[in-house]
Design a protein around this motif. Sequence first.
Motif, PDB file in Angstrom:
ATOM      1  N   SER A   7       4.053  15.927  -0.677  1.00  0.00           N
ATOM      2  CA  SER A   7       4.441  14.586  -1.132  1.00  0.00           C
ATOM      3  C   SER A   7       3.493  13.727  -0.822  1.00  0.00           C
ATOM      4  N   GLY A   8       3.794  12.406  -1.394  1.00  0.00           N
ATOM      5  CA  GLY A   8       2.945  11.420  -0.903  1.00  0.00           C
ATOM      6  C   GLY A   8       1.798  10.927  -1.889  1.00  0.00           C
ATOM      7  N   LEU A  18      -3.970   6.696   0.929  1.00  0.00           N
ATOM      8  CA  LEU A  18      -2.837   7.652   0.643  1.00  0.00           C
ATOM      9  C   LEU A  18      -2.872   8.450   1.938  1.00  0.00           C
ATOM     10  N   ARG A  19      -1.429   8.999   2.466  1.00  0.00           N
ATOM     11  CA  ARG A  19      -1.163   9.952   3.024  1.00  0.00           C
ATOM     12  C   ARG A  19      -0.397  10.986   2.506  1.00  0.00           C
ATOM     13  N   LEU A  20      -1.052  12.282   2.392  1.00  0.00           N
ATOM     14  CA  LEU A  20      -0.218  13.494   1.858  1.00  0.00           C
ATOM     15  C   LEU A  20       0.286  14.080   2.855  1.00  0.00           C
ATOM     16  N   SER A  21       1.551  14.656   2.610  1.00  0.00           N
ATOM     17  CA  SER A  21       2.337  15.696   3.509  1.00  0.00           C
ATOM     18  C   SER A  21       2.750  16.876   2.652  1.00  0.00           C
ATOM     19  N   TYR A  80      -0.691  17.023   7.033  1.00  0.00           N
ATOM     20  CA  TYR A  80      -0.984  15.869   6.756  1.00  0.00           C
ATOM     21  C   TYR A  80      -2.512  15.829   6.068  1.00  0.00           C
TER      22      TYR A  80
END
Length: 114
Positions: A7-8, A18-21, A80
């Motif tokens: 997500s993210g 941006l930060r992806l999880s 992350y």
Amino acid sequence: QVQLMESGGGLVQPGGSLRLSCAASGFTFSSAVMSWYRQAPGKERELVAAITRGGISTNFADSVKGRFTISRDNTKNTMYLQMNSLKPEDTAVYYCYAPQLSTWGQGTQVTVSS
């Protein structure tokens, strides 16, 4: 059932962040080496970053060194990818991957455009 869910992702302007999880379930997350890959249109999937079980050691593709950071929280079964100073060439679908389980997430789209 082993699952990875990213997500993210989203649309961001060049220079943005941006930060992806990646949320993991169905396996012992703290025992797994984890990684992020990406695939741009018309290109092969490539390794972006990887992190060891305890998060002590990381490695990055040359194209993202100094801009991306990989981390994990084993108490939350989550990995992350912090992406800073994004460039149009970072546009791709980003996937999390557990190599020891040969398991991929479904991917999240990142688009860097003005």
